[in-house]
Design an enzyme around this catalytic site. Structure first.
Site, PDB file in Angstrom:
ATOM      1  N   ARG A 191      -1.712 -17.375 -33.129  1.00  0.00           N
ATOM      2  CA  ARG A 191      -3.148 -17.415 -32.873  1.00  0.00           C
ATOM      3  C   ARG A 191      -3.559 -16.103 -32.209  1.00  0.00           C
ATOM      4  O   ARG A 191      -2.743 -15.267 -31.879  1.00  0.00           O
ATOM      5  CB  ARG A 191      -3.563 -18.641 -32.041  1.00  0.00           C
ATOM      6  CG  ARG A 191      -2.581 -19.110 -31.034  1.00  0.00           C
ATOM      7  CD  ARG A 191      -2.740 -18.747 -29.573  1.00  0.00           C
ATOM      8  NE  ARG A 191      -3.914 -18.091 -29.158  1.00  0.00           N
ATOM      9  CZ  ARG A 191      -3.914 -16.936 -28.511  1.00  0.00           C
ATOM     10  NH1 ARG A 191      -2.776 -16.284 -28.259  1.00  0.00           N
ATOM     11  NH2 ARG A 191      -5.020 -16.396 -28.100  1.00  0.00           N
ATOM     12  N   GLY A 192      -4.903 -15.956 -32.041  1.00  0.00           N
ATOM     13  CA  GLY A 192      -5.422 -14.670 -31.576  1.00  0.00           C
ATOM     14  C   GLY A 192      -5.795 -13.875 -32.825  1.00  0.00           C
ATOM     15  O   GLY A 192      -4.981 -13.765 -33.763  1.00  0.00           O
ATOM     16  N   ALA A 193      -7.024 -13.332 -32.828  1.00  0.00           N
ATOM     17  CA  ALA A 193      -7.575 -12.764 -34.061  1.00  0.00           C
ATOM     18  C   ALA A 193      -6.644 -11.755 -34.770  1.00  0.00           C
ATOM     19  O   ALA A 193      -6.338 -11.927 -35.959  1.00  0.00           O
ATOM     20  CB  ALA A 193      -8.944 -12.158 -33.769  1.00  0.00           C
ATOM     21  N   GLN A 222      -4.930 -21.877 -23.503  1.00  0.00           N
ATOM     22  CA  GLN A 222      -4.292 -20.584 -23.825  1.00  0.00           C
ATOM     23  C   GLN A 222      -4.185 -19.690 -22.589  1.00  0.00           C
ATOM     24  O   GLN A 222      -3.305 -18.842 -22.519  1.00  0.00           O
ATOM     25  CB  GLN A 222      -5.090 -19.842 -24.911  1.00  0.00           C
ATOM     26  CG  GLN A 222      -5.038 -20.482 -26.278  1.00  0.00           C
ATOM     27  CD  GLN A 222      -6.269 -21.332 -26.505  1.00  0.00           C
ATOM     28  OE1 GLN A 222      -6.809 -21.911 -25.560  1.00  0.00           O
ATOM     29  NE2 GLN A 222      -6.712 -21.427 -27.740  1.00  0.00           N
ATOM     30  N   ASP A 273     -13.213 -12.538 -31.495  1.00  0.00           N
ATOM     31  CA  ASP A 273     -12.773 -13.022 -32.807  1.00  0.00           C
ATOM     32  C   ASP A 273     -13.615 -12.459 -33.940  1.00  0.00           C
ATOM     33  O   ASP A 273     -13.159 -12.366 -35.078  1.00  0.00           O
ATOM     34  CB  ASP A 273     -12.801 -14.549 -32.843  1.00  0.00           C
ATOM     35  CG  ASP A 273     -11.638 -15.088 -32.043  1.00  0.00           C
ATOM     36  OD1 ASP A 273     -11.765 -15.195 -30.811  1.00  0.00           O
ATOM     37  OD2 ASP A 273     -10.580 -15.337 -32.641  1.00  0.00           O
ATOM     38  N   ASN A 327     -16.045 -15.370 -29.250  1.00  0.00           N
ATOM     39  CA  ASN A 327     -14.719 -15.420 -28.620  1.00  0.00           C
ATOM     40  C   ASN A 327     -14.497 -16.837 -28.137  1.00  0.00           C
ATOM     41  O   ASN A 327     -15.381 -17.697 -28.250  1.00  0.00           O
ATOM     42  CB  ASN A 327     -14.633 -14.408 -27.473  1.00  0.00           C
ATOM     43  CG  ASN A 327     -13.208 -14.228 -26.979  1.00  0.00           C
ATOM     44  OD1 ASN A 327     -12.292 -14.005 -27.783  1.00  0.00           O
ATOM     45  ND2 ASN A 327     -12.984 -14.336 -25.685  1.00  0.00           N
ATOM     46  N   LYS A 328     -13.326 -17.084 -27.602  1.00  0.00           N
ATOM     47  CA  LYS A 328     -12.948 -18.432 -27.181  1.00  0.00           C
ATOM     48  C   LYS A 328     -14.028 -19.114 -26.355  1.00  0.00           C
ATOM     49  O   LYS A 328     -14.671 -18.478 -25.512  1.00  0.00           O
ATOM     50  CB  LYS A 328     -11.643 -18.312 -26.385  1.00  0.00           C
ATOM     51  CG  LYS A 328     -11.086 -19.587 -25.815  1.00  0.00           C
ATOM     52  CD  LYS A 328     -10.851 -20.702 -26.812  1.00  0.00           C
ATOM     53  CE  LYS A 328     -10.028 -20.326 -28.028  1.00  0.00           C
ATOM     54  NZ  LYS A 328      -9.913 -21.447 -28.991  1.00  0.00           N
TER      55      LYS A 328
HETATM   56  O1  MRU Z   1      -8.174 -20.144 -30.726  1.00  0.00           O
HETATM   57  P1  MRU Z   1      -7.456 -18.860 -30.410  1.00  0.00           P
HETATM   58  O2  MRU Z   1      -6.402 -19.038 -29.366  1.00  0.00           O
HETATM   59  O3  MRU Z   1      -6.950 -18.174 -31.650  1.00  0.00           O
HETATM   60  O4  MRU Z   1      -8.601 -17.935 -29.781  1.00  0.00           O
HETATM   61  C1  MRU Z   1      -8.255 -16.630 -29.407  1.00  0.00           C
HETATM   62  C2  MRU Z   1      -9.334 -15.861 -28.778  1.00  0.00           C
HETATM   63  O5  MRU Z   1     -10.458 -16.315 -28.645  1.00  0.00           O
HETATM   64  C3  MRU Z   1      -9.008 -14.441 -28.395  1.00  0.00           C
HETATM   65  O6  MRU Z   1      -9.719 -14.052 -27.265  1.00  0.00           O
HETATM   66  C4  MRU Z   1      -9.375 -13.499 -29.560  1.00  0.00           C
HETATM   67  O7  MRU Z   1      -8.827 -13.985 -30.743  1.00  0.00           O
HETATM   68  C5  MRU Z   1      -8.895 -12.119 -29.313  1.00  0.00           C
HETATM   69  S1  MRU Z   1      -7.122 -11.973 -29.352  1.00  0.00           S
HETATM   70  C6  MRU Z   1      -6.786 -10.321 -29.076  1.00  0.00           C
END
Ligand code: MRU
Length: 353
Positions: free
Chosen positions: A47-49, A195, A236, A246-247
């Site tokens: 996970r994470g963009a 997270q 994201d 973002n999250k």
């Molecule tokens: O649902 P997730 O854990 O994939 O969400 C991740 C985020 O919101 C991060 O802040 C974003 O993807 C940036 S990761 C460098």
């Protein structure tokens, strides 16, 4: 002390750190099929963009190996179908489709299916390497922006394990740690899937960064009580006007930063910008299953059958963002005008001149 990594191409195979099991178990998974990759992205094992984009890119290359077609046209059609399938694994992080589109563009040049397979893998590796370099550069810029600021808040995990290495929002802390620069990081636990608690705290501890965990509802009090000097988050998807998905919970922090008069920074690579999306209103927001809220782990915390709203992301309007930190430079002021200028973009998302 070392910076953890979450994706590796090892002995011709895609290996990921299973982020569902962190921090209590260090479990590596080999993803052998396109279904494995889809499932790993959908269930947040990876996970994470940027990491989602990298995993999907390798996933397309892995899937292509199984296509034994008679013509290159049939091969390209099969790859296109695979890309459409993987592209549906999560909706909000634009890095996913950005990476898949980049591979599709590359594979078009293939004259044979075998050449196509090699091109796909090379491009996936290139995206992986480029992301590490981008994140390192984001860390350098963020360090300069955070000059004189020690106590910093963050949410979710925009760290090394959400990217190829270093992370975006967490990159300055990793680089700072290597150079003996002291930060006190306050990590929001990031309900509903934690997270922040499970991943950011673990990652920063691995790298020797001073990190303190708070619940999301403690953010306002903590900014005042602990003298937080800046907030930095990942992204994201960033629309053409600077609105940033973002999250979930990020918007709360942006509003708090504004109320307290402290800077609110977004850190993201060029691959997270989507200039075809004009504003945050057009960004698709993922909604996830009710059990992420009604349960903690397998333990129910709400009455059975409780009605739930579970958006995984929110959108912070551009006017609440002090600066967007990218590998190409720091973007401030009129985002609509300055984003393409700093990123050196022309027509369409992600294309560099
Ligand atoms: O649902 P997730 O854990 O994939 O969400 C991740 C985020 O919101 C991060 O802040 C974003 O993807 C940036 S990761 C460098």
């Amino acid at each position: 002390m070392s910076i953890p990594l979450s994706i590796a191409w090892t002995d011709g195979q895609l290996v990921i750190l299973n982020q569902q099991k962190l921090p209590h178990e260090i479990d590596y998974l080999t993803l052998e099929t396109i279904e494995d990759v889809y499932e790993a992205i959908f269930t947040l094992k990876v996970r994470g963009a940027p990491a989602i984009g990298i995993a999907a890119a390798y996933g397309l290359a892995v899937a292509a190996r199984r296509h034994h077609t008679e013509t290159v046209e049939a091969f390209l059609e099969a790859v296109q179908t695979d890309a459409e399938y993987l592209g549906q694994s999560r909706p909000t992080a634009v890095n996913l489709v950005w990476a898949l589109e980049r591979l599709l563009e590359t594979v078009k040049k293939a004259e044979t299916a075998e050449a196509g397979k090699a091109l796909l893998l090379e491009e996936a590796k290139r995206i992986h390497q480029e992301d590490e370099a981008s994140c390192r550069q984001i860390g350098e810029y963020a360090l300069s922006l955070l000059e004189g600021q020690e106590r910093v808040m963050t949410i979710c995990n925009a760290g090394s394990i959400a990217t190829a290495k270093y992370g975006t929002a967490l990159a300055p802390f990793h680089l700072g740690s290597e150079r003996g620069r002291k930060f006190e990081v306050y990590a929001c636990e990031t309900r509903p899937v934690f997270q922040g608690a499970r991943l950011t705290v673990w990652e920063l501890q691995q790298s020797g960064v001073d990190v303190t965990l708070i619940t999301d509802s403690m953010a306002a009090h903590t900014i005042g009580a602990k003298g937080i000097e800046a907030i930095i988050v990942g992204a994201d998807r960033i629309a053409a006007n600077g609105d940033t998905a973002n999250k979930i919970g990020t918007l709360n922090l942006a509003i708090l930063a504004d109320a307290y008069g402290i800077p609110f920074y977004v850190a993201a690579p060029a691959s997270t910008f989507d200039l075809a999306t004009r504003s945050g209103e057009e960004i698709p927001i993922e909604e996830r299953k009710a059990e992420e809220i009604t349960h903690i782990g397998n333990q129910p915390v709400a009455p059975l059958g409780t009605k739930v709203f579970n958006p995984a992301f929110d959108v912070t309007p551009a006017h609440l963002i002090s600066a967007i930190i990218t590998e190409k430079g720091i973007i401030q002021g009129d985002f609509q005008r300055n984003i393409p200028e700093v990123l050196n973009l022309y027509a369409g998302k992600g294309e560099k001149s």
